[in-house]
Design an enzyme around this catalytic site. Structure first.
Site, short mmCIF file in Angstrom:
data_model
loop_
_atom_site.label_atom_id
_atom_site.label_comp_id
_atom_site.label_asym_id
_atom_site.label_seq_id
_atom_site.Cartn_x
_atom_site.Cartn_y
_atom_site.Cartn_z
N HIS A 93 6.08 1.82 9.31
CA HIS A 93 6.02 1.43 10.73
C HIS A 93 6.83 2.70 11.40
O HIS A 93 7.96 2.62 11.82
CB HIS A 93 6.58 0.03 11.05
N THR A 151 0.74 -1.19 0.10
CA THR A 151 -0.01 0.05 -0.05
C THR A 151 0.55 1.39 -0.06
O THR A 151 0.46 2.22 -0.69
CB THR A 151 -0.72 0.07 1.30
N ALA A 152 2.00 1.36 0.86
CA ALA A 152 2.84 2.42 0.77
C ALA A 152 3.30 2.64 -0.71
O ALA A 152 3.06 4.03 -1.03
CB ALA A 152 4.01 2.04 1.50
#
Length: 288
Positions: free
Chosen positions: A152, A113-114
């Site tokens: 993250h 998704t990033a």
């Protein structure tokens, strides 16, 4: 009795709901669970594409490629509603926008998704650098790559601080997504269940997953040591317990976004990605 193979992602925020099931704190009825710890998001994405697991935690961007094979658990879509885990864009120096689009871009994988959000919200880059393991990314920043989309964020910032690496936040996926979507929640990851096992079993698993998730959220002191143990072994790194706790707290919010907001986020994400030729069409968001 049927055995469901679960590919659990070795990331604290996605791992915590499964730990009570792994540890026998919550016991399923009518089926068995077999767990495999999978170290990276890209590995997860590849495993679901090959249908090697019955349950797993792929990127939201992976769903168009697996929509015929998996249901989405409606109580297990990680969705950002603020900038706490909003995927900041990091560099070791200040950059102007035109420099970012010529940079060496570090992401976890091509199906994440990033990376999909980067293509949607920024578009261009000079060279793509794939670094699958979370904490290996920081070692590549400034060496193999110039710009990093930090999925993250909490773990990343802590590790950078420990290593004495100063970074510049150039922006964030959340800020750009918020402007594009007019504040619609931003979907990131999801728990999926194999359609080959049937809808009835999927609903039974969803129920026991919810029990496990709630147990974990109300018994963090029991859950965190196991989470840390798994993370250290899988990531081959010294993971600090306090960072795991903070990561889980951030993800608890993401995994408890109301279903109507989750659906809005998914619908907008797939619609705009299809319109811009970034992802294939999603014919039906099969939430159960």
């Amino acid at each position: 009795m049927v055995t469901i193979k679960v590919g659990a992602l070795a990331d604290s925020g996605d791992l915590y709901p499964f730990i009570p099931l792994m540890e026998g704190k919550i016991k399923p009825e009518g089926f068995n669970l077999e767990f495999e710890i999978i170290p990276t998001v890209q590995d997860i994405n590849e495993a679901v594409l090959k249908k090697e697991v019955d349950v797993s935690v792929p990127s939201v961007a992976m769903y168009p490629y697996i929509q015929d094979d998996y249901y989405i658990l409606s109580n297990a879509v990680a969705t950002a509603t603020d900038g706490i885990t909003g995927m900041p864009i990091l560099s070791i120096r200040e950059m102007k926008e035109d420099e970012i689009t010529k940079s060496r871009l570090i992401v976890h994988g091509q199906n994440t998704t990033a990376f999909t959000l980067y293509k949607l919200l920024i578009g261009r880059y000079g060279k793509l650098v794939i670094v699958r393991r979370v904490l290996d990314e920081i070692k590549a920043l400034g060496k193999e790559g110039d710009v990093l989309v930090a999925v993250h964020e909490i773990k990343m910032m802590y590790a950078l601080k420990k290593l004495g690496i100063n970074v510049v936040k150039l922006g964030s996926m959340w800020d750009m997504w918020k402007n594009l979507s007019k504040g619609i929640p931003m979907p990131m990851g999801m728990v999926v269940f194999s359609k080959e096992l049937g809808r009835e079993l999927a609903l039974k698993f969803k129920e026991v997953y919810e029990k496990s998730k709630k147990y974990a959220e109300t018994h963090l002191d029991e859950i965190i040591p196991k989470d840390v143990e798994i993370m250290r072994e899988s990531q081959k790194a010294d993971i600090d317990e306090e960072i795991v706790r903070k990561t889980i707290w951030a993800d608890i919010e993401e995994y408890n976004v109301p279903i109507d907001q989750v659906k809005r986020g998914l619908e907008f994400f797939y619609k705009v990605c299809e319109e811009r030729g970034i992802l294939p069409r999603v014919r039906n968001i099969d939430l159960i």
